[in-house]
Design a protein around this motif. Structure first.
Motif, PDB file in Angstrom:
ATOM      1  N   CYS A  40       0.818  -1.174  -0.024  1.00 33.06           N
ATOM      2  CA  CYS A  40      -0.017  -0.078  -0.108  1.00 33.06           C
ATOM      3  C   CYS A  40       0.980   1.165   0.053  1.00 33.06           C
ATOM      4  N   PRO A  41       0.603   2.420  -1.037  1.00 35.75           N
ATOM      5  CA  PRO A  41       1.657   3.404  -1.082  1.00 35.75           C
ATOM      6  C   PRO A  41       1.062   4.555   0.018  1.00 35.75           C
ATOM      7  N   TYR A  42       0.099   4.379   0.742  1.00 36.49           N
ATOM      8  CA  TYR A  42      -0.438   5.349   1.381  1.00 36.49           C
ATOM      9  C   TYR A  42       0.235   5.779   2.812  1.00 36.49           C
ATOM     10  N   SER A  43       0.728   4.693   3.408  1.00 34.68           N
ATOM     11  CA  SER A  43       1.664   5.142   4.642  1.00 34.68           C
ATOM     12  C   SER A  43       2.718   6.039   4.374  1.00 34.68           C
ATOM     13  N   ASN A  44       3.482   5.833   3.358  1.00 33.47           N
ATOM     14  CA  ASN A  44       4.713   6.685   2.842  1.00 33.47           C
ATOM     15  C   ASN A  44       4.126   8.166   2.416  1.00 33.47           C
TER      16      ASN A  44
END
Length: 303
Positions: free
Chosen positions: A21-25
């Motif tokens: 998932c790209p949204y943590s960063n």
């Protein structure tokens, strides 16, 4: 950090196996940029973010709808050149409505404008969805997604839509302008409603290719209805299965329309003629329009 990893067995879109998932960063970068106005990405007890979590009640309690709309705004500000990636999101409703006296959940979205292409690949919509005044300026790709409950989209504009392999429950497209391609290839519509058509395309404009090839409408006693709609280019119903009563009412065909090896099955229905599988009423074939019905198997009739 969200530990969701995109499914490696999906074949409907190019994505590197094992991509997380790209949204943590992304949220970390937003907070570094915005400073005091910190935004957070809620994680469930399994370390899944609110967008990918399977804990439906937790998602509702933490305001999934508001979090999703917030994400869209953040992407517009901080990633203005990137497409929207909502792959494998699990969408839930946070509005309680009382149909027939029973509580239910509805995801209601209105006036949502996406400036770039939107990817809902493999997404799951577990509650009823009502989307009004949606504007997909660069198109939307829903390939492999699932709508488990009624999906309604009203007064919306979509510049290119891909619904390939989508699993639909009853669905209603009302006042939708597909001003580019609309691909429903291999989609499946199931279930029925007692009030109105189970699947309804009303006042819909198909401005370019409309592909319904190999679609299955398994609505039982329900009705599929195309009403006051326009097919302005090619429409393809090759090998489409109409396992329900089907109506084309006040529909205009301006281009090449093909029903090749389609299957219209007789089912119990309120049709004017007992046992009729399909009604064509008030049909217009104008300009260079051509409507073709062909069975390539001499032993198998379309009707």
């Amino acid at each position: 950090m969200c530990n969701h990893v995109y499914a490696s067995d999906r074949k409907l879109w190019p994505r590197t196996i094992g991509v997380s998932c790209p949204y943590s960063n992304f949220y970390e970068r937003v907070n570094e940029t915005d400073g005091p106005s910190e935004v957070n990405l809620p994680l469930d007890i399994h370390g899944q973010c609110i967008f990918h979590s399977l804990d439906l009640e937790w998602k509702r309690a933490n305001g999934f709808r508001e979090r999703f709309l917030e994400l869209v705004q953040l992407l517009d500000i901080h990633s203005p050149t990137q497409d929207y990636d909502f792959a494998e999101f699990v969408f839930v409703g946070d509005v309680t409505v009382p149909p027939a006296g029973a509580n239910d959940n509805l995801l209601h979205l209105t006036n949502t404008h996406f400036r770039r292409k939107v990817y809902f690949l493999g997404a799951s919509f577990v509650d009823m969805v009502e989307w009004r005044s949606l504007d997909l300026k660069r198109g939307g790709d829903f390939a492999g997604s699932t709508f488990a409950r009624m999906f309604t989209i009203v007064n919306s504009r979509i510049h290119g839509a891909n619904f390939e392999g989508v699993q639909f429950a009853p669905a209603r497209f009302i006042g939708v302008d597909f001003d580019d391609y609309a691909l429903f290839t291999n989609a499946r519509f199931e279930g029925y409603t007692t009030g109105g058509a189970s699947v309804h395309f009303q006042d819909v404009r198909f401005g370019a290719l409309a592909d319904f090839s190999a679609v299955t409408f398994a609505l039982g006693p329900g009705t599929l209805r195309f009403e006051r709609s326009r097919f302005e280019a090619t429409v393809d119903f090759t090998e489409t299965t109409f396992s329900c009563h089907t109506e084309f009412r006040d529909v205009t065909f301006l281009g090449t329309s093909e029903f090749i090896d389609s299957s219209f099955e007789s089912v119990p229905s309120p049709a004017r003629y007992s046992g009729a599988a399909v009604d064509f009423n008030g049909i217009s074939v104008t300009g260079s329009g051509v409507v073709t019905f062909v069975s390539t198997n001499s032993r198998k009739k379309l009707f």
